[in-house]
Design an enzyme around this catalytic site. Structure first.
Site, PDB file in Angstrom:
ATOM      1  N   HIS A  50      -2.584  10.696 -48.285  1.00 46.08           N
ATOM      2  CA  HIS A  50      -1.713  10.638 -47.199  1.00 46.08           C
ATOM      3  C   HIS A  50      -1.471  11.693 -46.110  1.00 46.08           C
ATOM      4  O   HIS A  50      -1.287  11.241 -45.151  1.00 46.08           O
ATOM      5  CB  HIS A  50      -0.260   9.988 -47.577  1.00 46.08           C
ATOM      6  CG  HIS A  50       0.636  10.998 -48.164  1.00 46.08           C
ATOM      7  ND1 HIS A  50       0.648  11.392 -49.582  1.00 46.08           N
ATOM      8  CD2 HIS A  50       1.480  11.683 -47.267  1.00 46.08           C
ATOM      9  CE1 HIS A  50       1.814  12.350 -49.560  1.00 46.08           C
ATOM     10  NE2 HIS A  50       2.135  12.525 -48.569  1.00 46.08           N
ATOM     11  N   ASP A  95      -3.889   9.920 -55.020  1.00 41.53           N
ATOM     12  CA  ASP A  95      -3.561  10.600 -53.698  1.00 41.53           C
ATOM     13  C   ASP A  95      -4.088  11.926 -53.383  1.00 41.53           C
ATOM     14  O   ASP A  95      -3.209  12.895 -53.581  1.00 41.53           O
ATOM     15  CB  ASP A  95      -2.021  10.723 -53.567  1.00 41.53           C
ATOM     16  CG  ASP A  95      -1.645  10.580 -52.192  1.00 41.53           C
ATOM     17  OD1 ASP A  95      -2.249  10.823 -51.118  1.00 41.53           O
ATOM     18  OD2 ASP A  95      -0.274  10.329 -51.805  1.00 41.53           O
ATOM     19  N   SER A 113       4.192  17.401 -49.946  1.00 41.47           N
ATOM     20  CA  SER A 113       3.087  16.675 -50.222  1.00 41.47           C
ATOM     21  C   SER A 113       1.812  17.548 -49.920  1.00 41.47           C
ATOM     22  O   SER A 113       1.608  18.266 -49.026  1.00 41.47           O
ATOM     23  CB  SER A 113       2.805  15.668 -49.072  1.00 41.47           C
ATOM     24  OG  SER A 113       3.996  14.626 -49.133  1.00 41.47           O
TER      25      SER A 113
END
Length: 736
Positions: free
Chosen positions: A92, A233, A664
């Site tokens: 992402h 991810d 992230s």
């Protein structure tokens, strides 16, 4: 089995049962400054199992783990995993770059991408990777002889001047030695602490590999912020440098960055209770707010945002399911909207379930009691509480209006945003032709605003959310254009009156106006001021600036000063309180342990998920839960290679590290500092950790590094990338 034998074995049976249940981790709240680990954290880290020293994590005169961690793009983290500049981050985080290389005919989002050699690695204009080279506490110099009780504007002006002086001095001092370094003075703890940060930014960052979205985004919005999780991810990029290994503009002559100390990768996996360290750039937290500050976040800001985005997402979802072209075009936008929406829902629920407001009230009461020990401190805290009460009381309605305005009119309307740019930021002046930079941005905005398909979605969206704007701003007045058009509750009338006739919503009109702006700005401005949508924006902007700002953002500097005073009082009155500054997108360390959790009565979560669980969720043809045939086949055959464990393929795990947005892509490291996972999310029940950390339920979610390597090697066949990495098992190097 005889009862006597069973009784003899009972302690062993109990031990086995307990070992499989979620463990209560020795959670450590905090996002700690790496330069202060030795003084504040090293002993505790080692008690939790850490086998290195603080100097292994952060050092300026020798290589350390910090040298493998970068800020990726505008708001993520990434880490170096090979000596050839190979970067690992989240899918992402790289999503918009993968999307930029995608089309209906060459859909990298759906099919994935793996460069088979360096020549196939894809350029990404504007993408950067920033290293932190050193951090220096300069608080004493910055605050010396500074009147911190002066008006917010005067204080800000004085600090800005000192910031310019200090940064200029640092650049001059280092320019002859390391000209590629930059320097930035950052405030911490609401201005109680100042640190000068030296950075080095590389501008040539290329896409190397990415799994299909059916792996990298598996579960999509349904599983977002949720545990158990089965999302792979991750994505891979590479940093390129000039011949001297220094930052350079993107060029074919650049070569892969030569890395002295990339992260080593551990293949032995994790067990409950294992030490975990997350290193990265957490974005923004507000852990020290008084109870009323927290209440306004969850009951006003979060509540309004969630209600508006509920309806926005419903419109986009219906459209994207009907068109592949729209699905690709709006994929990143949908993900961005949904990410915040779900986080805020979890934040509201988490604060309520954990008794967050009551906890804050108890902390406020404890501070009040301690400050009452002396008459002078008692009076000071009473004055501070009165100031907080006055500001928050004034701010409550203004915050509601501001949130509604930004969510409904600015965020959800491309044409309104274009008008805002034209009216406030374009720099268009009568008699002067627009600059190339302005024309370029205008062209992008007008293309988005006047797109036919986009206009249909925007109209449908606005008709769904204008009633919410009316509801949340009814206690205000001054937005005359909206009030007049909405008085009869006919939301079509607003569109027909202001949007439909505008130059921005007609592609041909927009193109003609853009040409005029490039040659005759006076004529363009005359046309603009007569435009009905510009008049609608002007009315809204006037209301926002004159009514909303004074009761919302204009109060922020004063709140910052009050918060600075409060945290100084906390340090003074509670010397046992180990203080860490709120996150502000600077380099931080958090640490904890692998651990499951129990979010509510009768529910207990284990800390590890597996590929088999991913297949349990598999729904053929569903855009959230479809899976590639090859991945399903690998699972059916248990063809995991060296990455499986006990006949299963580990996929994700959770731990008690205190993380937030910006983490992230952060590396999750084990007790020896080796890479065991890739941070990408938090559990829904713990998203309130930005404002109310609760050790019992706040967990961060990571992709198990073994799954990353399994996908790269066994699914994608990109073994050449595995060959770049330093792999270990049980602390021992493994043969590639």
């Amino acid at each position: 089995m005889p009862i006597s034998s069973l009784l003899q074995r009972l302690p062993l049976i109990i031990t086995l049962i307990v070992s499989t249940l979620p463990r209560s981790a020795q959670s450590v709240e905090g996002m700690w400054l790496p330069m202060l680990l030795e003084a504040l954290n090293q002993d505790e880290m080692q008690q939790l199992g850490f086998r290195l020293s603080a100097a292994d994590v952060y050092a300026v005169n020798q290589s350390s783990l910090k040298d493998a961690v970068v800020r990726f793009g505008g708001g993520c983290t990434a880490e170096l995993i090979s000596s050839e500049g190979l970067l690992l981050t989240n899918h992402h985080c790289g999503y918009s770059n993968i999307q930029a290389h995608s089309s209906v005919d060459n859909d990298l989002l759906t099919d994935g991408f793996w460069a088979v050699n360096r020549a196939e690695e894809k350029n990404n204009p504007g993408l950067v990777a920033m290293f932190v080279r050193r951090m220096e506490d300069v608080t004493e110099w910055v605050l010396n002889d500074l009147d911190r009780n002066s008006a917010p504007g005067a204080l800000r002006e004085a600090l800005t001047e000192r910031k310019k002086i200090l940064e200029a001095r640092a650049r001059a001092e280092w320019d002859g030695v390391l000209p590629s370094w930059d320097f930035e003075l950052r405030a911490f703890d609401y201005g109680n602490q100042y640190i000068l940060i030296a950075t080095e930014t590389y501008k040539d960052v290329r896409l190397v590999g990415a799994p299909p979205s059916s792996i990298g985004k598996f579960g999509s919005d349904t599983d977002n912020w949720v545990w158990p999780r089965h999302t792979g991810d991750f994505s891979l990029f590479r940093i390129y440098a000039d011949a001297d290994n220094r930052p350079a503009e993107p060029s074919e002559t650049n070569r892969p960055l030569q890395v002295e100390r990339p992260l080593q990768i551990e293949l032995s996996g994790v067990q409950p209770g294992d030490f975990t360290l997350v290193y990265g750039f957490p974005g923004y937290t507000q852990e020290y707010l008084p109870a009323e500050g927290l209440r306004q976040i969850v009951e006003i800001e979060d509540s309004v945002r969630v209600a508006v985005r509920d309806r926005r997402l419903a419109v986009l979802d219906a459209r994207m399911r009907k068109s592949d072209a729209l699905r690709i075009r709006y994929a990143a936008q949908y993900a961005q909207i949904a990410n915040g929406w779900k986080k805020w829902i979890g934040e509201m629920q988490g604060v309520r379930r954990s008794g967050g407001l009551e906890r804050k009230a108890r902390f406020d009461a404890e501070l009040r009691e301690r400050m009452a020990d002396q008459q002078t401190t008692k009076a000071a805290y009473a004055r501070l509480e009165n100031q907080f009460d006055s500001v928050y009381r004034l701010r409550a309605e203004g915050l509601r209006w501001r949130t509604a305005y930004l969510e409904v009119l600015v965020s959800a309307s491309a044409s309104y945003r274009a008008m805002e740019f034209l009216g406030t930021r374009s720099g268009l002046k009568r008699g002067e032709p627009a600059t190339e930079a302005v024309l370029s941005e205008l062209q992008a905005l007008l293309k988005l605003a006047s797109d036919t398909a986009g206009m249909r979605i925007e109209r449908e969206t606005l008709q769904q959310i204008w009633p919410l704007f009316a509801r949340h701003t009814r206690s205000s007045s001054g937005f005359s254009a909206f009030e007049k058009a909405a008085s009869g509750g006919d939301w079509n009338h607003i569109w027909d009156t202001y949007y439909a006739p505008s130059i921005l919503t007609d592609p041909k009109k927009a193109e003609r106006w853009l040409k005029t702006a490039g040659t005759n700005s006076q004529k363009a401005l005359d046309q603009l001021t007569k435009d009905p949508l510009f008049q609608f924006w002007a009315s809204g902007n006037q209301w926002y600036q004159q009514t909303v700002v004074p009761q919302s953002t204009a109060l922020d500097p004063l709140l910052t000063q009050l918060m600075a005073e409060q945290t100084r009082m906390i340090r003074e009155a509670m010397p046992e309180f180990r203080f860490y500054p709120d996150a502000n997108s600077t380099l931080r360390v958090s640490y904890g342990q692998v651990s499951g959790f129990s979010p509510k009565d009768g529910v207990a979560y284990l800390p590890q998920t597996y590929l088999s669980g991913m297949l349990d969720k598999y729904r053929p043809g569903d855009y959230e839960f479809d899976l590639p045939e090859k991945l399903r086949q690998l699972e059916e055959e248990h063809a995991y290679g060296p990455y499986g464990e006990n006949g299963k393929m580990p996929l994700c795990f959770i731990a008690s590290n205190h993380t937030t947005g910006g983490n992230s892509g952060s590396p999750a490291l084990n007790a020896e500092g080796r890479l065991i996972g890739l941070n990408f999310d938090r559990v829904w029940e713990g998203t309130m950790s930005d404002v109310n950390y609760d050790a019992s339920i706040c967990r961060n979610i990571m992709v198990d590094i073994r799954f990353v390597l399994f996908v790269v090697d066994r699914y994608a066949g990109a073994g050449h990338l595995i060959g770049e990495m330093d792999l270990y098992r049980g602390g021992v190097p493994t043969a590639q």
